[in-house]
Structures are given as structure tokens and as C-alpha cells.
Design an enzyme around this catalytic site. Sequence first.
Site, PDB file in Angstrom:
ATOM      1  N   HIS A 273       0.860  -1.181   0.000  1.00  0.00           N
ATOM      2  CA  HIS A 273       0.000   0.000   0.000  1.00  0.00           C
ATOM      3  C   HIS A 273       0.902   1.239   0.000  1.00  0.00           C
ATOM      4  CE1 HIS A 273      -3.924  -1.803   0.445  1.00  0.00           C
ATOM      5  NE2 HIS A 273      -3.530  -2.531   1.475  1.00  0.00           N
ATOM      6  N   CYS A 323      -0.170   2.673  -4.253  1.00  0.00           N
ATOM      7  CA  CYS A 323      -0.928   3.892  -4.521  1.00  0.00           C
ATOM      8  C   CYS A 323      -0.041   5.112  -4.303  1.00  0.00           C
ATOM      9  CB  CYS A 323      -2.136   3.996  -3.596  1.00  0.00           C
ATOM     10  SG  CYS A 323      -3.571   3.089  -4.180  1.00  0.00           S
TER      11      CYS A 323
END
Length: 451
Positions: A273, A323
Site C-alpha cells: 500500500h 498507490c
Amino acid sequence: MDEADRQILRRCRVQLVNELQVAPLWDVLLTRQLFTPAMIEDIQHAGSGSRSDQARQLVIDLETRGSQALPLFISCLEDTDQNKLASVLRALRQAEKQNPEVIRPQDPMPVVVRALGLTPEDLRGKQGPSKATPGKLAPVVLGPEQLWPAKLRPEVLRPEMPRPVDSGSGRFSDVCAPEISKQNADLAYALNADPCGHCLIINNVNFCLESRLTARTGSNIDCEKLRQRFHLLHFMVEVKCDLTAKQMVQALVELARRDHSALDCCVVVVLSHGCQASHLQFPGAVYGTDGCPVAIERIVNIFNGAGCPSLGGKPKLFFIQACGGEQKDHGFEVASASPEDRTPGSDHESDAVPFQEGPGPCDQPDAVSSLPTPSDIFVSYSTFPGFVSWRDTKSGSWYVETLDGVFEQWAHSEDLQTLLLRVANAVSQKGIYKQIPGCFNFLRKKLFFKV
């Protein structure tokens, strides 16, 4: 949805945008499970939210909804008494079954291009038929072969043939331009060692409850693809899974402290992430499994010329699948572009504290040959800073899947930056939401992988 159904939708797009009544469709589309509530909400908010904008977005998104999307949509039109549009679409599908050529683009008619006002006398000129009048253009007839899209012309589909290259003696040799670059130390990095370098893959899948970060289902698929790909590219691949932020830094420092003197390159891949982070050099940060972020620029600086001298002057490559933030890119409509298929039944997820280095020592005059501290660094991001990076739980992330495919097909003949341009172009055409990979390139030469 197969290509024939996509062609039918594109052929009828203007009529659908002008005539489609979207308001009665929502409940029927949900009942038939053609769209999810979230997708319908996105369609309703497309553009200005007008009926035509909603209709346009619905038609675009319909292309991603699987092999039975068009017949289901036709049934929805009939259920909402939009029988005229349903009849047009059904008739085209029936015609396609009977004659597959009926909806396909036909060969364009030959076009004659000539200078304005050019006469036969002008073409013959005063010197006879073999010479045209100076300053005038002779007519050129362009047939279907010349007007057909470049990507469909047979010569484009064949592997590129070697081009003659002047060898310096007035003669030409059949050597491809990439081969010339590879052999020229001033133009390309030398990757002669075997293995050519270390490749560390950090694959964070499971995060602690306190982090409030979800498990990254599908990341193991990415990890295995990249492990095999870099092994085939002659790297010593090491995989570390589910590391905290502190463990990530420790693993990177350990790699940087190794002796790379006999090696030619180093690769770091981070699958995790990510988030936005204020920065001086490289944007973004990636999360450890404890929910603590590690700035990308910190990762890169561990391997710079000062932190890892045995890699000085050698390429250091970083691939970040994470991300860059929480923004979702709806994209914008381009007449010549069309969304690629999304795999039927696919499930897409997103991989959604400032870090600053203290000022370094002042630059001092020195007679020793040197290179800039951050030179020979290449950082490839799966998405634009601030935006979401998409991952399919069944087939892995868009970025890694495309990267692996491009490397498999083109790494034998193209340099790294050209390969990444192919990746960016392919990923940018995927899905309903959009994603565009990018890079920070501080390499001094071209890089051709050892294959």
C-alpha cells in the site's frame, strides 16, 4: 465483450447518446447484475451529470462488462420500452452472426492527392513525360494498403528487420540500432556480469489490524511474475514478505552494504500500500505491515553514490507498485481511444509523514573524477503521484501484469525507458477508472537488459 459486440456499440454510440433514456434503466441494470450500485453511481455523476453524459459513460462502461453484456443490455432496453434502440442493436448482432464482415470497417477507397490546379501539361513539363514541372506535385494514388491503420499493416506486425548501418568505411552492415547502442559503452550501460546483479522484492500482503490497511489479495501473483521475470533477466532474486517499516529499511540497508563490485546493476521492487508524502526528491511513500510509511526518497537514497559506493556508476532500478494517493482518475474521453476489456468477473482493489534529509556537505573542489550522488537511478511508479493504483485480486496489479508482458516481448531489443513507455501506454487504456505509470529517470545511458 468480444470485438464484434464492441464494434456494434461504437457504431451506435452517437444514436445511443442522443436517444437513450437512462433514468428507467438503473433498476433493471441492477436486477440483471449488469452493473453494481457503485458503478451506476459513478455513471450518474459522469461529466456534468446530464442525460447525454450518463448515456455516453454507460456505453463506454458497458464494453467492460463481460461477454453477455450486450444481449443483456438489449433485454434491458426492451424491458424499459426503448424498443427502437433494442431493435437496432439486435439486428446488428444478428447480421454479424450471419455475415461477420457486415460491421467491420471496409477497405477505404483509393484517394488521389494532387497539387491544386495541376494539369497534365504541368506533369509532362517541357522536358518530356519523365520530369514534372519544378515546384509542382505529381499525383499520388493512395490505396487501401497505404491508408490502413499502421498497427494493422503486415510490415508492422512482423519483427523489425535489421537496418543497414554505416560501419565507417563507406560500407553498410546489417546491424540493428539497438545492437549498436548495446555495444557502445558511451551510449549504454554494460550488463556483462552473470548474474548481472541483485534483485530484492519486498511483497507486503498482510497488514496488522492497527494499521487499518486491507490485505493486498493478488500481490503474490505480482511477486511470482516478477521473481521469474528478473531471474530470466539474469538477476539473483530475493523475496521478503510482510515486512514492517523498520524491517523494510533494514533489508534495503543490508542490500546496499553488500559488495556489488563484480556486478553491473541492482533492482529493488516494492509491492505494498502507498500514500502521498511531502518530499524533496522522489514523491510518495510505501507502508510497512505495521502501517508506518517509508518514503520513496529514503529508499532511493540508501543506494545513492554515497550510501552504496560499490554501485557507483551502475544503474539502480526501483519499481514501485503502490498507490500514490487516494484520488481516483475517471479519465477523459478521446475519440480515437477505447477502453480495453476488463476480465469478466474481475475484482479490482486499490493500493491506496514527511521525510527530509538534512543538508549534505558543501561541494568542494576536487581533482578526483566523480559523478553526481543521485546519478544512475531510475524509479518507476505504477501510478501518477496522488492517484490510486489498481490491482485485480485474481490476476494481480495492472502495472505488474503489463510490465511482465512488455518485458517478455520486448526486453531483448529495447531499452528500459522505451519498455516503460509501452507499459504506460498499455496501462492507461485499461479499466473504467484510469491509471498512468510514470518514472523519474536519472540514468546517464540507455539500459538494455541481459537476455
